[in-house]
Design a protein around this motif. Structure first.
Motif, PDB file in Angstrom:
ATOM      1  N   THR A   1      84.229  54.679  12.361  1.00  0.00           N
ATOM      2  CA  THR A   1      83.032  54.552  13.197  1.00  0.00           C
ATOM      3  C   THR A   1      82.012  55.634  12.850  1.00  0.00           C
ATOM      4  O   THR A   1      80.831  55.353  12.657  1.00  0.00           O
ATOM      5  CB  THR A   1      83.414  54.679  14.679  1.00  0.00           C
ATOM      6  OG1 THR A   1      84.560  53.876  14.912  1.00  0.00           O
ATOM      7  CG2 THR A   1      82.283  54.232  15.552  1.00  0.00           C
ATOM      8  N   ILE A   2      82.494  56.873  12.776  1.00  0.00           N
ATOM      9  CA  ILE A   2      81.568  57.971  12.463  1.00  0.00           C
ATOM     10  C   ILE A   2      80.994  57.790  11.072  1.00  0.00           C
ATOM     11  O   ILE A   2      79.801  57.997  10.832  1.00  0.00           O
ATOM     12  CB  ILE A   2      82.298  59.331  12.571  1.00  0.00           C
ATOM     13  CG1 ILE A   2      82.785  59.564  13.983  1.00  0.00           C
ATOM     14  CG2 ILE A   2      81.376  60.460  12.158  1.00  0.00           C
ATOM     15  CD1 ILE A   2      83.550  60.854  14.140  1.00  0.00           C
TER      16      ILE A   2
ATOM     17  N   ARG B   1      84.666  49.657   3.710  1.00  0.00           N
ATOM     18  CA  ARG B   1      83.207  49.801   3.744  1.00  0.00           C
ATOM     19  C   ARG B   1      82.822  49.983   5.194  1.00  0.00           C
ATOM     20  O   ARG B   1      82.711  49.023   5.946  1.00  0.00           O
ATOM     21  CB  ARG B   1      82.540  48.535   3.208  1.00  0.00           C
ATOM     22  CG  ARG B   1      82.621  48.371   1.714  1.00  0.00           C
ATOM     23  CD  ARG B   1      81.597  47.326   1.265  1.00  0.00           C
ATOM     24  NE  ARG B   1      81.641  47.172  -0.170  1.00  0.00           N
ATOM     25  CZ  ARG B   1      82.285  46.182  -0.784  1.00  0.00           C
ATOM     26  NH1 ARG B   1      82.922  45.269  -0.078  1.00  0.00           N
ATOM     27  NH2 ARG B   1      82.287  46.104  -2.094  1.00  0.00           N
ATOM     28  N   ALA B   2      82.621  51.236   5.562  1.00  0.00           N
ATOM     29  CA  ALA B   2      82.459  51.524   6.996  1.00  0.00           C
ATOM     30  C   ALA B   2      81.301  50.739   7.595  1.00  0.00           C
ATOM     31  O   ALA B   2      81.393  50.238   8.696  1.00  0.00           O
ATOM     32  CB  ALA B   2      82.241  53.018   7.195  1.00  0.00           C
ATOM     33  N   SER B   3      80.213  50.618   6.823  1.00  0.00           N
ATOM     34  CA  SER B   3      79.035  49.995   7.412  1.00  0.00           C
ATOM     35  C   SER B   3      79.249  48.496   7.632  1.00  0.00           C
ATOM     36  O   SER B   3      78.513  47.877   8.384  1.00  0.00           O
ATOM     37  CB  SER B   3      77.831  50.218   6.500  1.00  0.00           C
ATOM     38  OG  SER B   3      78.140  49.742   5.219  1.00  0.00           O
TER      39      SER B   3
ATOM     40  N   LEU C   1      82.405  59.842   1.403  1.00  0.00           N
ATOM     41  CA  LEU C   1      83.831  59.584   1.317  1.00  0.00           C
ATOM     42  C   LEU C   1      84.102  58.101   1.162  1.00  0.00           C
ATOM     43  O   LEU C   1      83.432  57.267   1.761  1.00  0.00           O
ATOM     44  CB  LEU C   1      84.537  60.047   2.586  1.00  0.00           C
ATOM     45  CG  LEU C   1      84.685  61.538   2.789  1.00  0.00           C
ATOM     46  CD1 LEU C   1      85.549  61.780   4.004  1.00  0.00           C
ATOM     47  CD2 LEU C   1      85.311  62.177   1.573  1.00  0.00           C
ATOM     48  N   ALA C   2      85.080  57.799   0.331  1.00  0.00           N
ATOM     49  CA  ALA C   2      85.589  56.444   0.267  1.00  0.00           C
ATOM     50  C   ALA C   2      86.949  56.480   0.950  1.00  0.00           C
ATOM     51  O   ALA C   2      87.916  56.979   0.395  1.00  0.00           O
ATOM     52  CB  ALA C   2      85.719  55.989  -1.185  1.00  0.00           C
TER      53      ALA C   2
ATOM     54  N   GLU D   1      76.124  56.982   7.821  1.00  0.00           N
ATOM     55  CA  GLU D   1      75.785  56.456   6.501  1.00  0.00           C
ATOM     56  C   GLU D   1      74.304  56.687   6.186  1.00  0.00           C
ATOM     57  O   GLU D   1      73.432  56.338   6.982  1.00  0.00           O
ATOM     58  CB  GLU D   1      76.093  54.958   6.465  1.00  0.00           C
ATOM     59  CG  GLU D   1      76.006  54.371   5.091  1.00  0.00           C
ATOM     60  CD  GLU D   1      77.387  53.925   4.621  1.00  0.00           C
ATOM     61  OE1 GLU D   1      77.443  52.952   3.906  1.00  0.00           O
ATOM     62  OE2 GLU D   1      78.377  54.546   4.981  1.00  0.00           O
ATOM     63  N   GLY D   2      74.041  57.295   5.068  1.00  0.00           N
ATOM     64  CA  GLY D   2      72.664  57.388   4.605  1.00  0.00           C
ATOM     65  C   GLY D   2      71.844  58.505   5.212  1.00  0.00           C
ATOM     66  O   GLY D   2      70.658  58.603   4.960  1.00  0.00           O
TER      67      GLY D   2
END
Lengths: 363, 400, 530
Positions: free
Chosen positions: C347-348, B63-65, B38-39, C353-354
């Motif tokens: 956060t989730i 950019r969540a990360s 998801l974006a 991610e990845g």
């Protein structure tokens, strides 16, 4: 036939769920939007009149379903024919309910999911429940309706900060004819469809208590529907008029501390359970009714074919939601009037004329 | 024997049903969106493209990360290399097309359900907002609590501007808007409210204005007044003072400051504790009479003189001055609204709700009645608090 | 589909063979013949002790005592059987022509219960049950002396049902001890026991216990009838019967409850239920079983009612979390992300991610890993069990997240599930299945899938009955009077009636709604307010 018995209290709750059923997500009489919650009570009154007419008929033939009454009053051939018409009515009611919820799901949460994927699992549990008999339906309904009433009560708290009483003004800015028309259309749908319970009343363990149960059930349903409508108007204001699913939409406005937002899924699923009960009752009436018309020993094998038939109806009956809305607004009232008022009235009249039942039957 | 046959049949039926269920489910997961694909869009801007038809939509994607969250030592590594947000521009003949066309550039699917703000360029606003935003109202995804704002600048650049203390400018704008009660000089509007206002036949809409402020070469955000929309189209602006006047009439003042010029020179600023407004609209003969009653309670917060303002006599004077100031603000707003012939106060709606008959009579020519309306303003100001000191430290009482 | 399975099962019933016919031979008057026959019947088992003896001089006779070593009380046999036999006859007034066996039983043998048995089969059975057999040469009858006595486990607190306050005794493997413990709790003449032997080869003692006057007689009859139908060759634990007599043997939900606690059994009997004791196991079945029973703990009644109510709510909550949390998380995170608060979503999003698998697969995988760790922890010796939990926590949890195989939220949800599941141990079995089914449904159809699953479960639950009582009562059908011990735990003095569906023959327990009042009335009320 089904030997299960339900209590008068369970009947009350079944009537509540059935009435709340599909109207709660696709309300009719939207032209009277702001006053709908008030007109609801007028509709309820008229609907109760209809219902008591049918109940009067039932009390003359206690322990008999509508179809059995038909056969006694009209004789086997004509009686069966009228019963078949009612079967069509049940089919249409059940299919319409499924169609509404299918559309609701398709246009909100599952935009890319095919209809079948939504309907088939639902039909399967409908059939499963129907085969288990009225006792199981009534019992599961007890929990489902409690959660719905609970939801309505909780939503009163949830909308407190976005509820604007000004939105309810002005009262009765409609022409009188419009008010009358709306209340009649409400009396037919949702209240008038309760004529289906003529197939279920004989399963109540004490038929003397039926009158009170019907009264309580319909008033309860009226209160729930009116409350939801009241909240929706107060929250949405006039913009509710342009929405397809206003009751669903008003839950979207809920915003508690920026944290509890977008709660609409919960009422959606909750209302879906009401539609589930409505459809399962239609399916039950269809199966039992057909078994009676054709003098079958048991209705159970009919549950599955009629379930699939409902699926077909739900898929095909309305080409689009606009068509469906137009039908509910314009045609439904006349169509429903035939079944919830005219036919029972005619049956009652002929029964009175012919002096039926000849001897008072012991219940 | 027949029993066995029946059983077998039943078995087949059961298997058939199960098979049907599996077939339906196996193809499944149509609406599934894995989180990592998801974006998440938090802010959107709508503008006309430089050339061609349609709309240009800017998306602020998080950019969540890159957003450091406490304890996310694993996921949030390498923070600071790139910005936590990504600005994506996409064009299309309708808003919807523009959203879909973004997939040409974005590896992940745009997710609009969490969008917080929609920023509309004044050009678009002049041509009409509903045609541009219909998608956001019709589609089940976007929430109807999104904040709507106007900007005279390029919405994309605005979203890209520095967000001050926040990492995402859209969230910063949300916070700016929600702190309106500290000044009561901005009127926040949600997309749902906007639609509701459009359903009212005589009312005009307002939207807050945000623009870019250059600060030492850096672009920053600034909330700046209010835009007035009539029939869905931008017709003019209100400044802070006029916006406050609007809020007084609407009864939406929740806080803020009132500064008055003292007769002996200098200024005094009071903080609004509570404010309540009563509006009454009546149609007499051929004119509409509006009665506005404002009750406001304040506390003295700052003064720029050496006089003792804390005496009861002085406070009384202060109250009168405040009343004047409030009336002033209301008059200013009324004047601007009449100039634009835009009933932003909902006087017509008031008539509709409380005097349906009259409203039906006046409805057709409401604009004229609005402009000619006579407004009577009564402000009752009270100064209740004086803070922690009575008089300035070096105050000397005048000799008697 | 279930109908089909049920039919199949019914068929299986029919295929079961008839029980092997027992020998109905009579004993022979010849001692040697009898002994040979018994030896042949039992094989050369070393624990069969045959003690030949000559009766004392009063009456001439050769005899043999037979018993199984370990099943008898050695002291009793030596002191009260062998010694009098060898010496006692001398002193007595035996006259020729008297029935020697009767004489022995009446005058010589100092044991509690003595029976005469002419048939071969029952003699062997009695021998195997721990009685001592006295055979006399020239008599075609045997004396069965009750000298049972074997090593017993001391009374301990049951491990599976721990409580904080209240009685800490638990049932043991000995049937008599167990029934005695129940008698200690209920000193009512109405407490009746009915014994029968079940299991063709194990011949396990099974006792039906009920409280006459409280119980519905039809229920007892039904239990009796169903137990009679049990046709097994072994009954080693209460669950053997449980699966045989329950109403819905294919259902996930237990329609027979079990406990190891005498206080629980006593309370259930007093509600009008029937208990089924099985020899050789501390587990006692009670019927009828209700869904809500699984959420009641004996501690509820040993703590103040307000605290008990609170804890009970948390038990309900835990069950629903345990069953639904993975499914809800999957539904929210893959279908209904708009419901997640924005900051939490980000956060989730960052945490997942990845990760290579779809969330539903991740969830099911971690669920499976957890179940394996749990099972390993139970089966292994205790010291090693600790190691397992470390491996589970560190290696699988931490390492999987660090390696990016699964997201941290998955681990959190799995852990939540793990903890909450154990709050309601009775429903552990159904919980595992429901969790898996709901998770898969949620992965396919989101919250709608969960709803479908829930509706199906609901329909199934309301169609269940346990010995005639609707399984989901008092929730559906509603009997509001019983909510006092379901939704809340009302004060003991307000629990005036028995559950309506079970104890209806004698519904009243005590004066209803009796608040503590009287001389200290004011004090009592003051406490109530506080």
């Amino acid at each position: 036939m089904d030997q299960g018995k339900i209590s008068a209290g369970q009947l009350t709750l079944l009537i509540m769920s059935f009435t709340i059923g599909s109207w709660v997500v696709l309300p009719t009489g939207i032209q009277a939007w702001q006053n709908l919650w008030l007109i609801m009570f007028m509709g309820l009154g008229t609907g109760l009149l209809f219902a008591y007419l049918s109940l009067f008929l039932f009390r003359r033939f206690p322990g008999k379903t509508l179809f059995e009454i038909h056969e006694r009053v009209y004789g086997p051939v004509l009686g069966k024919f009228i019963s078949l018409c009612f079967l069509w009515f049940f089919l249409q009611t059940g299919g319409g309910t499924l169609a509404i919820f299918k559309t609701l799901l398709r246009s909100t949460v599952f935009t890319a999911t095919p209809d079948l994927a939504i309907l088939v699992p639902l039909i399967l549990i409908l059939v499963y429940g129907c085969r288990r008999g009225i006792e199981v339906i009534a019992r599961s309904n007890q929990l489902l309706i409690m959660s719905t009433v609970g939801l309505v009560l909780v939503s009163i708290l949830l909308v407190v900060n976005i509820f604007n009483p000004e939105n309810l003004l002005p009262f009765f800015n409609l022409p009188f004819s419009e008010v009358i028309w709306t209340s009649i259309s409400l009396a037919v749908f949702p209240f008038g469809q309760n004529v289906l319970f003529m197939m279920i009343l004989p399963r109540v363990n004490r038929w003397q208590k039926v009158n009170g149960a019907v009264l309580k059930g319909m008033i309860g349903a009226g209160l729930v529907l009116s409350t939801i409508q009241f909240l929706a108007v107060g929250v949405l204001g006039k913009s509710g008029q342009i929405l397809v699913f206003p009751t669903y939409e008003f839950y979207r406005m809920i915003n508690i501390a920026q944290f509890l937002t977008r709660l609409e899924l919960i009422p959606l699923l909750n209302f879906l359970t009401m539609g589930f009960i409505k459809t399962i009752l239609c399916l039950y009436a269809l199966a039992v009714g057909t078994a009676q018309v054709f003098n079958l020993r048991t209705y159970r094998p009919l549950a599955l074919p009629f379930g699939l038939f409902l699926l077909l109806v739900a898929e095909r009956i309305f080409p689009s939601i606009s068509e469906h809305m137009r039908y509910l607004e314009e045609v439904q009232t006349f169509f429903g009037l035939i079944f919830s008022l005219l036919l029972p009235m005619m049956t009652l009249g002929i029964a009175l004329l012919r002096g039926l039942p000849r001897r008072r039957m012991a219940p | 024997m027949t029993g066995k046959l029946q059983r077998r049949k039943r078995l087949k039926k059961g298997q058939g049903l199960l098979l049907l269920l599996f077939l339906v489910l196996a193809g499944g997961c149509w609406d599934r969106r894995e989180l990592e694909n998801l974006a998440v869009v938090l802010g959107m801007g709508v503008d006309f493209p430089a050339q061609g038809e349609g709309y240009e939509v800017s998306f602020q994607i998080v950019r969540a990360s890159q957003i450091q969250t406490p304890g996310s030592g694993v996921g949030g590594g390498g923070g600071g290399e790139s910005k936590p947000v990504w600005l994506l521009r996409s064009t299309g003949p309708t808003f919807f097309e523009a959203v879909r066309n973004a997939t040409f550039q974005s590896s992940r699917r745009l997710f609009l359900s969490h969008n917080q703000v929609v920023i509309i360029s004044t050009e678009v606003a002049k041509k009409g907002i509903l045609p541009a935003l219909d998608f956001l109202i019709r589609d089940p995804g976007p929430r109807n609590t999104q904040w709507l704002l106007l900007t005279p600048d390029d919405p994309g650049q605005l979203l890209d501007a520095a967000a001050g203390l926040e990492r995402v400018s859209a969230l910063a704008i949300t916070d700016l808007i929600q702190d309106y009660h500290l000044t009561s000089k901005i009127r926040p509007v949600k997309i749902g409210d906007y639609v509701e206002m459009m359903m009212q036949k005589t009312s005009a809409n307002t939207l807050p204005v945000i623009r870019i402020k250059e600060n030492a070469g850096k672009k920053e955000l600034l909330l700046d007044g209010t835009g007035v929309l009539k029939d869905d189209r931008l017709v003019g602006f209100l400044n802070y003072k006029e916006t406050r006047g609007l809020l007084w009439i609407l009864g939406e003042v929740k806080g803020g400051l009132i500064t008055v010029d003292l007769p002996g020179g200098g200024k005094a600023t009071c903080e609004i504790f509570t404010a309540a407004t009563k509006v009454k609209v009546e149609a007499r003969a051929d004119q509409v009479h509006v009665k506005i009653e404002v009750k406001v309670e304040t506390g003295l917060g700052a003064q720029t003189t050496y006089d003792d303002l804390s005496t009861t006599g002085q406070l009384k004077k202060l109250e009168t001055l405040q009343g004047k100031a409030v009336e002033d603000e209301i008059r200013a707003a009324l004047a601007k609204a009449k100039e634009y012939k835009a009933d932003i106060f909902g006087f017509g709606e008031y008539l509709f709700k409380h005097d349906f008959r009259t409203w039906q009579r006046l409805q057709k020519e409401w604009e004229r009645y609005f402009v000619d309306a006579q407004v009577e303003i009564k402000v009752e100001a009270k100064v209740e608090g004086i803070g922690l000191v009575t008089r300035p430290a070096n105050y000397q009482a005048p000799e008697e | 589909m279930f109908d089909f399975l049920r039919r199949k099962l019914r068929l299986a019933h029919l295929r079961k063979g008839k029980p092997a016919p027992r020998t109905h031979r009579d004993l022979s008057p010849d001692l040697k013949t009898n002994l040979t026959a018994i030896r042949r019947e039992l094989g050369a088992s070393p624990d069969l002790i045959i003690r030949c003896l000559k009766l004392g001089s009063g009456a001439e006779g050769t005899g043999a005592l037979l018993f199984i070593d370990g099943l008898i009380d050695q002291q009793v046999v030596n002191r009260d059987v062998i010694f009098p036999l060898l010496n006692g006859v001398k002193r007595g007034k035996f006259q020729d022509g008297d029935d020697l066996l009767k004489y022995l039983a009446q005058n010589v043998l100092a044991v509690g219960e003595v029976k005469k048995e002419p048939q071969f089969g029952p003699v062997v059975e009695a021998l195997l049950e721990g009685e001592t057999i006295l055979l006399l040469d020239g008599h075609d009858e045997a004396l069965l002396l009750s000298t049972k006595g074997w090593e017993k486990r001391a009374i301990n607190e049951p491990d599976a049902e721990r409580i904080i306050l209240g009685p800490h005794d638990g049932f043991t493997e000995n049937l008599r001890t167990n029934t005695a413990m129940l008698r200690r709790k209920i000193t009512d003449p109405g407490l009746h026991f009915e014994e029968m032997k079940l299991g063709r080869r194990t011949r396990t003692g099974v006792v039906i216990a009920y409280l006459k006057g409280v119980v519905n007689e039809k229920l007892v009859e039904e239990v009796r009838a169903r137990l009679k139908r049990v046709n097994l060759d072994m009954v080693l634990d209460a669950n053997y019967l449980n699966e045989f007599i329950s109403d819905a043997p294919l259902s996930l939900f237990p329609t027979v409850t079990f406990t190891e606690r005498p206080d629980v059994v006593a309370a259930k009997l007093l509600e009008g239920r029937v208990a089924i004791f099985v020899d050789g196991t501390p587990v006692v079945n009670t019927v009828p079983a209700l869904f809500v029973e699984s959420f009641q703990s004996p501690d509820d009644y040993n703590f103040p009612f307000y605290y008990a109510t609170f804890i009970r709510w948390f038990r309900y909550l835990s069950f629903f979390l345990g069953v639904l949390s993975p499914a809800l998380f999957v539904a929210l995170a893959t279908y209904h992300q708009e419901l997640i608060p924005t900051s939490l979503l980000i956060t989730i999003n960052a945490a997942t991610e990845g990760t290579p698998f779809p969330l539903a697969v991740e969830m099911v995988m971690m669920g499976a890993v957890f179940e394996i760790i749990r099972e390993a922890g139970i089966r292994l010796a205790r010291p090693v069990g600790q190691t397992i939990s470390i491996v589970g926590a560190l290696v699988i949890g931490e390492a999987a997240v660090t390696a990016g195989l699964v997201g941290a939220p998955t681990i959190i949800v799995t852990a939540t599930t793990a903890i909450t599941t154990f709050v309601v141990p009775d429903l552990l079995g159904p919980g595992i299945y429901l969790r898996l089914i709901y998770t898969i449904l949620a992965g396919v159809l989101g919250a709608y899938g969960i709803l479908i699953g829930l509706l199906f479960t609901l329909l199934h639950l309301v169609s269940l009955r346990s010995f005639g009582t609707p399984y989901l009562s008092p929730l559906a059908p509603i009997s509001a009077g019983d909510f006092k011990d379901v939704i809340v735990r009302a004060p003991i003095w307000a629990l005036g009636t028995r559950p309506r569906m079970i104890g209806w023959p004698r519904p009243q327990r005590q004066p209803i709604g009796f608040p503590p009042s009287g001389d200290e009335g004011e004090e009592g009320e003051a406490e109530d307010d506080g």
